[in-house]
Enzyme design. Structure first.
Site, mmCIF file in Angstrom:
data_model
loop_
_atom_site.group_PDB
_atom_site.id
_atom_site.type_symbol
_atom_site.label_atom_id
_atom_site.label_comp_id
_atom_site.label_asym_id
_atom_site.label_seq_id
_atom_site.Cartn_x
_atom_site.Cartn_y
_atom_site.Cartn_z
ATOM 1 N N GLU A 1 -2.610 1.297 -10.466
ATOM 2 C CA GLU A 1 -3.451 2.138 -9.629
ATOM 3 C C GLU A 1 -2.637 3.192 -8.875
ATOM 4 O OE1 GLU A 1 -6.983 1.082 -8.689
ATOM 5 O OE2 GLU A 1 -7.038 3.193 -8.109
ATOM 6 N N ASP A 2 -1.486 2.809 -8.336
ATOM 7 C CA ASP A 2 -0.788 3.661 -7.366
ATOM 8 C C ASP A 2 0.525 4.276 -7.848
ATOM 9 O OD1 ASP A 2 -2.787 2.944 -5.634
ATOM 10 O OD2 ASP A 2 -1.654 1.333 -4.693
#
Ligand code: MN
Length: 509
Positions: free
Chosen positions: A75-76
């Site tokens: 996700e990051d």
């Protein structure tokens, strides 16, 4: 929490190859998160390392721990799922993907429909995403637990929002998995942030009461120890103190009178086998006067989440009322750690079991997980299934309502739009003039349905009416409405109000 701490903690639990994999995962995640900070100002990697440490503490298998280390990378960071699969295999990639999707569903960022064509509402999607492998929920719970422990660094409005979601979604999930210790931790932390004054008040009430009863309880404890020794029964005994949150809830039910709460401390007796549980029960009932209406046999009839124990409340010779909980070591382990404990006893990989269609690792009482997984399988094949039935099993007696922005609120079955309005803000409710449910106007006496998206329409000229009392069911809404009515109605308001209170009290009985 450093990489070394995690490795040290992992050492006694995993073999050499697994430890090498763990070191690899930590290196990869550390590199990927380089430069990222948490709100506390610490390096971001502290968070995934802490999540991994929690999973090790829960005795989860190596794949879950690896996924814990990597859970925020896809996700990051620039790390891809393909890379994770290439290095750590399909299972770890599957878990990381599952945790990522649950996060996305929650924040409403991406529609899972593209993955799961047959699904409808957000909660169902969330359940399907987690239902494919129960370890996804457990990783998510570890993630949430660490976020709650560090919640003080968030701005106040976010604190409340996250704490509420924890209370409404994650604590019940932990409960459904019988992860009692985790549920209590999540509830205590949420309660502190949601209602700081009530927390402090309940806490100090509890402390002073505990101080008072400690001596008497010590006496009971030594009497019981002596007697069980005489009977040559092997046992462990400890005291469990009620959580502040469950005391708060219970106080509400007994009109705030702590003297009426008899299980503030329970004495817990842990023995070798089931026969001994019943033997101990008999011994206690010979020593003291059993309060027969308070015997609960969760051994022959376990709770829905698989919890097993014998509970009995007795009156001692000096008139004190004490609750005892009697269980085997295995039941104790399961009550504390729930579903996570089954990874300790039984190394069966759930994904494998799931693929083979034999979920032998599951306690029979967790049939809802089986149903969830069957539904997930049907959904992935594009077949339909009964979402209502699923939801009933997972969140019995609760419905979930969405705000126009997609925030989730839970309510008891039978709640009205005004209950929702008061939950959002009492000033919004005060000027409520109508409700749009899923885009369509609905009357005040419309009963909310699971999955409804509710919008409150307001107007300056709208004001609370006495008749609204029949149009709210939650305690919170009742209280706010009562305050508003007494403010606007003056003397007349408070008279009808008092009458209303008596009426409610009568109805309760
Ligand atoms: Mn996270």
């Amino acid at each position: 929490m450093t990489a070394n701490d995690v490795m040290k903690q992992a050492k006694p639990r995993f073999d050499e190859n697994q430890l090498l994999e763990l070191q690899d995962a930590i290196n990869l995640a550390t590199a990927a998160h380089t430069g990222q900070k948490r709100r506390s100002g610490e390096d971001y990697i502290i968070h995934p390392l802490s999540v991994a440490a929690i999973l090790i503490e829960w005795d989860m298998d190596i794949d879950s721990v690896l996924a814990g280390v990597l859970h925020d990378t896809v996700e990051d960071t620039s790390l891809s799922l393909e890379r994770i699969e290439a290095v750590f295999g399909r299972d770890v990639a599957f878990l990381v993907d599952g945790v990522t999707k649950v996060g996305q569903v929650r924040s409403g960022m991406r529609d899972l429909t593209s993955y799961l064509p047959a699904t409808k509402d957000n909660l169902t999607k969330l359940m399907i995403a987690i239902g494919q492998d129960i370890r996804v929920i457990i990783i998510k719970l570890a993630d949430r637990l660490h976020n709650m422990r560090t919640l003080e660094h968030m701005p106040p409005d976010k604190q409340k929002k996250i704490a509420r979601e924890t209370m409404e979604v994650f604590a019940p999930l932990a409960d459904r998995l019988n992860m009692g210790r985790v549920r209590v931790q999540l509830e205590e932390l949420s309660f502190r942030f949601l209602m700081p004054k009530d927390y402090a008040r309940t806490r100090s009430l509890m402390d002073s009461r505990l101080k008072k009863s400690q001596k008497k309880l010590d006496k009971v404890r030594s009497e019981v120890v002596k007697k069980l020794d005489e009977e040559k029964i092997e046992f462990d005994m400890d005291g469990r103190v009620k959580s502040v949150y469950s005391l708060f809830k219970k106080l509400d039910r007994v009109g705030g009178d702590i003297e009426r709460i008899h299980d503030l401390i329970a004495l817990r007796i842990i023995v070798a086998d089931l026969d001994t549980c019943y033997l101990v029960l008999n011994v206690l009932h010979e020593m003291y006067t059993p309060q027969f209406e308070r015997i609960k046999d969760y051994v022959s009839r376990p709770k829905l989440n698989g919890y097993q124990s014998l509970h009995t409340t007795v009156q001692t010779t000096n008139g004190q009322i004490v609750e005892f909980q009697i269980r085997t070591q295995e039941m104790h382990e399961y009550a504390e750690r729930g579903f996570a404990a089954s990874f300790h006893y039984n190394e069966t990989k759930l994904t494998d079991a799931y693929k083979k269609g034999t979920l032998a690792a599951l306690p029979a009482d967790l049939s809802w997980i089986r149903e969830l997984q069957e539904a997930a399988a049907r959904a992935s094949e594009g077949k339909s299934y009964d979402t209502k039935k699923l939801r009933m099993d997972l969140f019995r007696d609760r419905i979930f309502i969405y705000s126009p922005k997609g925030d989730i609120y839970d309510f008891p079955v039978g709640a009205y739009p005004l209950d929702y309005a008061y939950r959002i803000h009492s000033e919004v409710a005060e000027h409520a003039s109508g409700f749009k449910v899923n885009g369509v106007m609905k009357p005040f006496d419309y009963q909310l349905q699971h999955g409804d998206r509710v919008e409150v329409l307001t107007s300056k000229s709208a004001h609370p009416k006495a008749s609204w009392r029949d149009l709210v069911v939650t305690q919170h809404a009742r209280e706010k409405l009562r305050m508003q009515l007494s403010r606007s109605g003056g003397v007349l308001g408070s008279i009808t109000n008092a009458a209303g209170q008596i009426g409610r009290r009568l109805r309760k009985r």
